[in-house]
Design a protein around this motif. Structure first.
Motif, short mmCIF file in Angstrom:
data_model
loop_
_atom_site.label_atom_id
_atom_site.label_comp_id
_atom_site.label_asym_id
_atom_site.label_seq_id
_atom_site.Cartn_x
_atom_site.Cartn_y
_atom_site.Cartn_z
N ALA A 348 0.85 -1.18 0.00
CA ALA A 348 0.00 0.00 0.00
C ALA A 348 0.89 1.24 0.00
O ALA A 348 1.77 1.37 0.85
N VAL A 349 0.67 2.15 -0.95
CA VAL A 349 1.57 3.28 -1.18
C VAL A 349 0.98 4.56 -0.61
O VAL A 349 -0.17 4.92 -0.89
N LEU A 350 1.79 5.26 0.19
CA LEU A 350 1.45 6.58 0.70
C LEU A 350 2.49 7.58 0.21
O LEU A 350 3.66 7.22 0.05
N ALA A 351 2.08 8.81 -0.02
CA ALA A 351 3.03 9.83 -0.47
C ALA A 351 2.45 11.20 -0.20
O ALA A 351 1.23 11.36 -0.01
N LEU A 366 -3.72 6.00 -7.92
CA LEU A 366 -4.83 6.64 -7.22
C LEU A 366 -6.17 6.21 -7.81
O LEU A 366 -7.14 5.98 -7.07
N LYS A 367 -6.23 6.10 -9.12
CA LYS A 367 -7.48 5.71 -9.78
C LYS A 367 -7.92 4.33 -9.36
O LYS A 367 -9.12 4.07 -9.16
N ARG A 368 -6.96 3.41 -9.21
CA ARG A 368 -7.28 2.04 -8.82
C ARG A 368 -7.39 1.87 -7.31
O ARG A 368 -7.83 0.81 -6.84
N GLY A 369 -6.96 2.85 -6.55
CA GLY A 369 -7.02 2.73 -5.09
C GLY A 369 -5.79 2.12 -4.47
O GLY A 369 -5.80 1.70 -3.31
N GLY A 370 -4.66 2.08 -5.22
CA GLY A 370 -3.43 1.50 -4.70
C GLY A 370 -2.56 2.48 -3.96
O GLY A 370 -1.56 2.08 -3.36
N ALA A 371 -2.91 3.77 -4.00
CA ALA A 371 -2.10 4.80 -3.33
C ALA A 371 -3.01 5.85 -2.71
O ALA A 371 -4.16 6.03 -3.12
N LYS A 372 -2.46 6.54 -1.72
CA LYS A 372 -3.17 7.65 -1.10
C LYS A 372 -2.17 8.78 -0.87
O LYS A 372 -1.05 8.54 -0.41
N LEU A 373 -2.57 10.01 -1.21
CA LEU A 373 -1.71 11.18 -1.00
C LEU A 373 -2.12 11.88 0.28
O LEU A 373 -3.32 11.98 0.59
N VAL A 374 -1.13 12.38 1.01
CA VAL A 374 -1.38 13.07 2.27
C VAL A 374 -0.81 14.48 2.19
O VAL A 374 0.09 14.75 1.40
N GLN A 375 -1.33 15.36 3.04
CA GLN A 375 -0.93 16.77 2.98
C GLN A 375 0.23 17.11 3.90
O GLN A 375 1.02 18.01 3.62
N ASP A 376 0.35 16.39 5.01
CA ASP A 376 1.36 16.75 5.99
C ASP A 376 1.66 15.57 6.90
O ASP A 376 1.13 14.47 6.72
N ARG A 377 2.50 15.82 7.90
CA ARG A 377 2.92 14.75 8.81
C ARG A 377 1.74 14.15 9.56
O ARG A 377 1.63 12.93 9.71
N ASN A 378 0.83 15.00 10.05
CA ASN A 378 -0.31 14.50 10.84
C ASN A 378 -1.21 13.62 9.99
O ASN A 378 -1.71 12.58 10.47
N ALA A 401 -2.59 -1.84 -5.92
CA ALA A 401 -1.27 -1.39 -6.37
C ALA A 401 -0.65 -2.40 -7.33
O ALA A 401 -0.13 -2.04 -8.39
N SER A 402 -0.73 -3.68 -6.96
CA SER A 402 -0.18 -4.73 -7.82
C SER A 402 -0.90 -4.79 -9.16
O SER A 402 -0.27 -4.91 -10.22
#
Length: 438
Positions: A348-351, A366-378, A401-402
């Motif tokens: 599972a990918v975070l960035a 992101l389209k497939r749901g394999g990654a999620k983007l975050v805005q900050d440390r919290n 993701a795979s």
């Protein structure tokens, strides 16, 4: 500025490079002192060959650093199967080690010469390549011009044009056209990249997809993996990989915040540049965290908070120890790092949101749901916590993701199709040469 004037300016640039050549000594010496250059092979950076040129047709393949080298290795192996020799250049010590590990003596490895006329000219006069295949995100004008002046076909593969580079070249369209007209073919990673190269005067341009998708998952030492898995046991884990300055401390702070909620939590921190490991180890231990450096060979103990991945070429090991990976250069720095390796290994990918350099890969994930983007440390801490608590959500992200990587494959065959008109005459030439010797 007209295209004609731009060509004249580029011609002047070639000779300015010759004037700057004597001034490069202190810069290269500084890089040696920082471990960024191989002192024993430093003459290669000035274009001096350290190996014998083989007889017959020769292809020069250039891959800037580790990521590009990994991407082109399957392509190189296919070309070698045709019986054509390859001199493969890279620009970093780590990529040189990777080439040695994965290709051995099947290719001739050299460090890429400095992009200055004397170095490039010396390199080309010795090796006399029949074709140049370049996998590099930076544009090196002197190299392009010197190849063009010798009528050596040059093909850019896995081509990518960042937002910043495109904006810069758009301000000088005639200069860009005068430079890119030297390219025999550009094989771009995405439609966006392809359109950008066309806008700057490159012809022809085709789109292949990302060669990194068609590579095998990063390899692993099975014995080392088994040993670490035994040491870690059933402890929950997550990883921060390819991190840049500021992101390692952030990962350590997240670990400190989450370990009460997740007893036994182990955080893997794998900096993009392992040379920073001393500084990072001191920083994390000063935070009261138990740390083991992978390079030390010490086992991961029950009280180890952080496993610091300060080795080269072991990303496959680190990613197989976790199911959650934050990919760096995306929160405290900009551009992002490649998310495809963790995706290949069902992670599972975070960035962070600054992932412009790998926009297409992230859009697909992101389209497939394999990654999620975050805005900050919290927000990253919250995402890690949520995935650790929710196995079904985590497993769905891993599977997505795979699957995304599988859907993106095909770049290698598209690239080889684009290269075929340039390679086939050399294959025939090599075959006739071998027949003449028999």
């Amino acid at each position: 500025m007209s295209v004609r004037s731009a060509r004249a300016l580029l011609g002047l640039y070639r000779y300015c490079g010759a004037a700057a050549y004597p001034l490069m000594g202190p810069y290269v010496a500084w890089r040696v002192s920082k471990g960024k250059e191989d002192k024993a092979r430093i003459r290669e950076r000035y274009g001096f060959a350290s190996q014998q040129r083989p007889d017959g047709p020769l292809i020069w393949v250039h891959a800037a650093s580790v990521g590009e080298a990994i991407a082109v290795i399957p392509m190189v192996q296919l070309i070698l199967a045709y019986g054509v020799s390859i001199v493969l250049t890279t620009g970093t010590v780590t990529s040189a080690r990777l080439v040695e590990e994965r290709l051995g003596d099947s290719v001739i490895h050299q460090y890429v010469p400095l992009d200055l006329k004397p170095a490039i000219s010396r390199f080309l006069e010795y090796w006399k390549p029949d074709l140049a295949i370049i996998a590099e995100s930076e544009i090196w004008p002197m190299t392009i011009l010197e190849l063009g002046s010798r009528n050596v076909p040059q093909v850019l593969v896995n081509g990518r044009m960042s937002d910043r580079s495109f904006a810069s070249w758009k301000k000088r369209p005639n200069l860009a056209e005068a430079l890119f007209e030297n390219m025999a073919h550009v094989v771009a990673q995405s439609e966006t990249d392809g359109e950008r190269f066309r806008a700057l005067g490159a012809r022809p341009v085709t789109v292949s997809g990302n060669l990194k998708v068609d590579t095998l998952p990063p390899p692993v030492d099975e014995a080392a993996l088994s040993a670490l898995k035994r040491q870690i046991g059933q402890r929950p884990t997550w990883a921060a990989i390819s991190t840049h300055e500021g992101e390692e401390k952030m990962a350590a702070e997240i670990h400190a915040a989450l370990r009460k909620r997740h007893p036994g939590l182990l955080t893997l921190v794998v900096p993009r540049h392992p040379a920073r490991a001393d500084e990072l180890a001191a920083q994390m231990t000063s935070m009261g965290l138990g740390l083991v450096r992978r390079s030390s060979g010490e086992p991961v103990r029950a009280d180890t908070d952080i496993l610091l991945g300060d080795t080269i070429g072991e990303m496959g090991l680190y990613l197989r120890l976790t199911e959650i990976a934050f990919v760096g250069r995306s929160l405290s720095a900009t551009g992002g790092q490649n998310p495809l390796e963790p995706a290949m290994l069902d992670t599972a990918v975070l960035a962070g949101q600054n992932v412009q350099n790998f926009r297409d890969a992230y859009q697909s994930l992101l389209k497939r749901g394999g990654a999620k983007l975050v805005q900050d440390r919290n927000m990253l801490a919250g995402a890690v916590n949520y995935l650790l608590l929710n196995e079904n959500v985590r497993r769905n992200m891993m599977a997505a993701a795979s699957a995304t990587v599988q859907d993106m494959r095909g770049a290698l065959s598209a690239t080889m199709k684009a290269l075929e008109p340039f390679i086939q005459p050399l294959v025939v030439q090599a075959g006739l040469r071998r027949a003449g010797k028999n």
